[in-house]
Design an enzyme around this catalytic site. Structure first.
Site, PDB file in Angstrom:
ATOM      1  N   ARG A 127      -4.284  -9.149 -11.389  1.00  0.00           N
ATOM      2  CA  ARG A 127      -4.840  -9.493 -10.078  1.00  0.00           C
ATOM      3  C   ARG A 127      -6.345  -9.273 -10.102  1.00  0.00           C
ATOM      4  O   ARG A 127      -6.817  -8.186 -10.414  1.00  0.00           O
ATOM      5  CB  ARG A 127      -4.183  -8.655  -8.969  1.00  0.00           C
ATOM      6  CG  ARG A 127      -4.712  -9.025  -7.587  1.00  0.00           C
ATOM      7  CD  ARG A 127      -3.859  -8.505  -6.455  1.00  0.00           C
ATOM      8  NE  ARG A 127      -2.627  -9.248  -6.241  1.00  0.00           N
ATOM      9  CZ  ARG A 127      -2.538 -10.460  -5.700  1.00  0.00           C
ATOM     10  NH1 ARG A 127      -3.640 -11.112  -5.335  1.00  0.00           N
ATOM     11  NH2 ARG A 127      -1.374 -11.041  -5.534  1.00  0.00           N
TER      12      ARG A 127
ATOM     13  N   GLN B 202       0.880  -1.183   0.000  1.00  0.00           N
ATOM     14  CA  GLN B 202       0.000   0.000   0.000  1.00  0.00           C
ATOM     15  C   GLN B 202       0.917   1.232   0.000  1.00  0.00           C
ATOM     16  O   GLN B 202       1.074   1.927   1.000  1.00  0.00           O
ATOM     17  CB  GLN B 202      -0.926  -0.026   1.231  1.00  0.00           C
ATOM     18  CG  GLN B 202      -1.976   1.076   1.251  1.00  0.00           C
ATOM     19  CD  GLN B 202      -3.074   0.920   0.190  1.00  0.00           C
ATOM     20  OE1 GLN B 202      -3.342  -0.162  -0.288  1.00  0.00           O
ATOM     21  NE2 GLN B 202      -3.696   2.024  -0.191  1.00  0.00           N
TER      22      GLN B 202
ATOM     23  N   LYS C  62       0.749 -10.812 -15.307  1.00  0.00           N
ATOM     24  CA  LYS C  62      -0.207 -11.150 -14.236  1.00  0.00           C
ATOM     25  C   LYS C  62      -1.322 -10.121 -14.155  1.00  0.00           C
ATOM     26  O   LYS C  62      -1.074  -8.925 -14.239  1.00  0.00           O
ATOM     27  CB  LYS C  62       0.556 -11.188 -12.900  1.00  0.00           C
ATOM     28  CG  LYS C  62      -0.320 -11.342 -11.676  1.00  0.00           C
ATOM     29  CD  LYS C  62       0.506 -11.610 -10.430  1.00  0.00           C
ATOM     30  CE  LYS C  62       0.596 -10.421  -9.525  1.00  0.00           C
ATOM     31  NZ  LYS C  62       1.327 -10.694  -8.295  1.00  0.00           N
TER      32      LYS C  62
HETATM   33  C1  R5P Z   1       2.785  -8.286  -5.822  1.00  0.00           C
HETATM   34  O1  R5P Z   1       2.952  -7.427  -6.689  1.00  0.00           O
HETATM   35  C2  R5P Z   1       3.933  -8.980  -5.166  1.00  0.00           C
HETATM   36  O2  R5P Z   1       5.130  -8.769  -5.845  1.00  0.00           O
HETATM   37  C3  R5P Z   1       3.657 -10.463  -5.022  1.00  0.00           C
HETATM   38  O3  R5P Z   1       3.579 -11.029  -6.323  1.00  0.00           O
HETATM   39  C4  R5P Z   1       2.373 -10.708  -4.299  1.00  0.00           C
HETATM   40  O4  R5P Z   1       2.344  -9.988  -3.106  1.00  0.00           O
HETATM   41  C5  R5P Z   1       2.168 -12.163  -4.008  1.00  0.00           C
HETATM   42  O5  R5P Z   1       0.963 -12.312  -3.362  1.00  0.00           O
HETATM   43  P1  R5P Z   1       0.189 -13.680  -3.357  1.00  0.00           P
HETATM   44  O6  R5P Z   1       1.142 -14.742  -2.862  1.00  0.00           O
HETATM   45  O7  R5P Z   1      -0.950 -13.452  -2.407  1.00  0.00           O
HETATM   46  O8  R5P Z   1      -0.272 -13.940  -4.750  1.00  0.00           O
END
Ligand code: R5P
Length: 300
Positions: A201, A107, A199
């Site tokens: 999200r 954040q 990726k």
């Molecule tokens: C996000 O941009 C970070 O670099 C990680 O890829 C992320 O925090 C990984 O989170 P999770 O294991 O929940 O997918």
């Protein structure tokens, strides 16, 4: 103000008493072994109502102190602030903070109106009672700019890359575009090919990884990231690579949070999981002690 793997360690100024933060007990023990006993233990208690207590078990008066303490889980932030108060109260000459895993790094901006920039709020509290700040693989290097004291973002990527050599890899991959600088650094360390995935999200626990036409058939691939939290990112990435015919898929990160059953779940889709001891627990195959000793204490 900010830099990576600073070439000016603190020992250059005058050295140094380790304050062993309860957020990083094993890491602090590793560091202490190289510090000729220049370390202060911390008594740490939680009262029945959940309130927390810290107590320095040694004299820090006139000392230049380095406090090493990770801020996950969130309650560790309170311990950090209390420890800073205790060290100043104890009359230390200076206090330099090492937060191996700086929580709330994701954040680092307002994604919509009304949000807090949580990592900035924490930086502002830390700098009230600190002379300098170090962390490792901050989610975004711009977090160092939130500090008005010298702030350094160290990187454990070379150490992870050295460890990954055990698997005789053909390719290093970042699971997203945001990790390009990190994967490049790791790949350069061991002179190996690198690339990144795409990726998207969807929500806190769901991500979509697009196949990106990377040739992985028959290859040993190591995916490296800064954080594994729910494991959703690595799970999808490892699955994609297996579907595309990768021979072996190993996943590694600096900060292994592994929420809930993330570690077990991930184990089902990859050949190995490794991380550093910035967060102590599962998968701690790599220690950041040498990185801290070298960059902060000036000890190789
Ligand atoms: C996000 O941009 C970070 O670099 C990680 O890829 C992320 O925090 C990984 O989170 P999770 O294991 O929940 O997918």
């Amino acid at each position: 103000m900010s830099n990576e793997n600073s070439k000016t360690p603190l020992y250059f100024i005058r050295v140094i008493m380790l304050v062993k933060g309860p957020g990083s007990p094993a890491l602090c023990d590793r560091l202490e072994k190289s510090l000729d006993g220049n370390a202060v233990d911390v008594e740490h208690k939680i009262f029945p109502d959940g309130e927390r207590y810290v107590h320095l078990k040694g004299d820090v008066s006139g000392e230049d102190c380095v406090l090493v303490h990770t801020t996950h889980p969130s309650e560790n932030l309170l311990d950090l602030f209390f420890l800073q108060d205790a060290v100043f109260q104890g009359g230390a000459s200076s206090l330099n903070i090492v937060v191996p895993y700086f929580s709330y790094g994701r954040q680092d901006q307002c994604f919509s109106d009304g949000e807090a920039i949580s990592s900035r709020a924490i930086a502002r509290r830390i700098e009230i009672e600190a002379n300098s700040f170090y962390s490792i693989d901050l989610h975004s290097s711009k977090i160092t700019d939130f500090f008005s004291i010298p702030a350094t973002n160290l990187s454990a990527m070379s150490w992870l890359a050295d460890h990954a050599e055990l698997y005789d890899p053909d390719l290093f991959l970042s699971p997203d575009e945001g990790g390009i600088q990190r994967i490049k650094k790791a790949a350069e360390e061991v002179e190996i090919e690198w690339d990144y995935l795409v990726k998207e999200r969807i929500d806190g626990e769901t991500v979509k990884i697009e196949p990106k036409g990377i040739e992985v058939e028959g290859k040993t691939v190591v995916i490296l990231d800064d954080i594994i939290s729910t494991g959703g990112t690595m799970f999808e990435a490892a699955k994609q690579l297996a579907e595309q015919g990768a021979d072996e898929v190993h996943v590694g990160c600096t900060h292994g949070i592994f929420v809930g059953d993330a570690f077990q779940r991930l184990k089902g889709v990859c050949d190995s999981i490794f991380c550093t001891d910035t967060i102590e627990g599962k998968g701690n195959e790599v220690t950041v002690a040498p990185l801290i000793l070298e960059s902060v204490f000036g000890i190789e």
